[in-house]
Design an enzyme around this catalytic site. Structure first.
Site, PDB file in Angstrom:
ATOM      1  N   HIS A   1       0.825  -1.212   0.000  1.00 18.69           N
ATOM      2  CA  HIS A   1       0.000   0.000   0.000  1.00 18.69           C
ATOM      3  C   HIS A   1       0.864   1.268   0.000  1.00 18.69           C
ATOM      4  O   HIS A   1       2.031   1.262   0.405  1.00 18.69           O
ATOM      5  CB  HIS A   1      -0.925   0.007   1.219  1.00 18.69           C
ATOM      6  CG  HIS A   1      -0.190  -0.004   2.525  1.00 18.69           C
ATOM      7  ND1 HIS A   1       0.388   1.125   3.066  1.00 18.69           N
ATOM      8  CD2 HIS A   1       0.072  -1.009   3.399  1.00 18.69           C
ATOM      9  CE1 HIS A   1       0.965   0.821   4.212  1.00 18.69           C
ATOM     10  NE2 HIS A   1       0.799  -0.464   4.438  1.00 18.69           N
TER      11      HIS A   1
ATOM     12  N   GLU B   1      -1.675  -6.972   7.449  1.00 16.47           N
ATOM     13  CA  GLU B   1      -0.331  -6.760   7.985  1.00 16.47           C
ATOM     14  C   GLU B   1      -0.109  -7.662   9.194  1.00 16.47           C
ATOM     15  O   GLU B   1      -1.075  -8.177   9.791  1.00 16.47           O
ATOM     16  CB  GLU B   1      -0.178  -5.280   8.380  1.00 16.47           C
ATOM     17  CG  GLU B   1       1.136  -4.877   9.039  1.00 16.47           C
ATOM     18  CD  GLU B   1       2.360  -5.144   8.190  1.00 16.47           C
ATOM     19  OE1 GLU B   1       2.731  -6.332   8.077  1.00 16.47           O
ATOM     20  OE2 GLU B   1       2.956  -4.180   7.665  1.00 16.47           O
TER      21      GLU B   1
END
Length: 245
Positions: free
Chosen positions: A9, A87
């Site tokens: 990202h 994550e």
């Protein structure tokens, strides 16, 4: 030859503030939005297209993917979200400033928490407001499956499981795949694909919003990998810098 595109990202608000993020649902910064637009333009300019996309359930990765596909005029591409592409969960460190945490616990301890393969940071407790097991996005997770903290090994296990169950079938069917995810998630997948040692992955850094291309053989074994820039393939060992976009 099969091509797989991985992208971390764009810069998040907590990347900007140098805070541990983990499963906290932080959005992109202004710079991160620009990085995502740049990534989409790079992929389009280099002639890439996709049939299916995979991402986490965290908005920084989701929004990056939306922007990339928008820039490529591919907003119709099916997107599959999974917590297994989240994550790494940073436990009780989530939300803390990294420099302040290093001052409190020492640089060496923080380095161990961040970079070791099998050492978990301090865990959250279930009464901590940062505990999100009841969040609807995790409704497929049983309470005892919801992590309170993770090491990289834990992250790799769930990522590789998702790779085999969902992504491999797409690649083998001939679909062109993009994965928009997170730094440690991509590190885990790269470690698995390239069969890296624990020492090899410690120094591995994944830059924000730079397309990473893996060329795979028919058995999905890596042939080579490289980053993409506006000018095409970047020489091995080099990472392109972002441009103002």
């Amino acid at each position: 030859m099969i091509k797989l595109v991985l992208i971390r990202h764009g810069q998040s608000l907590w990347n900007l503030e140098n805070r541990f993020t983990g499963w906290t649902d932080v959005d992109l910064s202004k710079n991160g939005l620009s990085e995502a637009r740049e990534a989409g333009t790079i992929l389009k300019k280099n002639g890439y297209t996709f049939d299916v996309a995979y991402t986490s359930v965290l908005k920084r990765a989701i929004r990056t993917l939306w922007i990339v596909l928008h820039e490529m005029d591919l907003t119709w591409v099916p997107i599959h979200n999974s917590w297994k592409l989240n994550e790494r969960h940073y436990g009780a460190l989530q939300g803390l400033n990294k420099d302040e945490t290093a001052k409190k616990y020492g640089d060496e301890q923080v380095h161990i928490w961040r970079r070791s393969i099998d050492v978990r940071p301090p865990a959250l407790t279930e009464d901590d407001p940062r505990y999100e097991a009841n969040n609807p996005r995790y409704k497929t997770l049983k309470k005892d499956e919801f992590p309170l903290t993770e090491c990289l090994e834990d992250t790799e296990k769930r990522v590789v499981d998702y790779w085999h169950s969902e992504i491999v079938p797409s690649l083998k069917s001939g679909e062109k795949v993009i994965i928009s995810s997170h730094g440690n998630t991509i590190r885990s997948l790269v470690k698995y694909l390239d069969n890296l040692s624990s020492d090899g992955v410690v120094s591995l850094n994944i830059p924000t919003s730079i397309p990473l291309v893996y060329e795979l053989d028919e058995k999905l074994r890596p042939i080579r990998h490289y980053y993409l820039s506006m000018d095409g393939e970047v020489p091995e060992g080099e990472i392109p810098k972002h441009i103002s976009f």
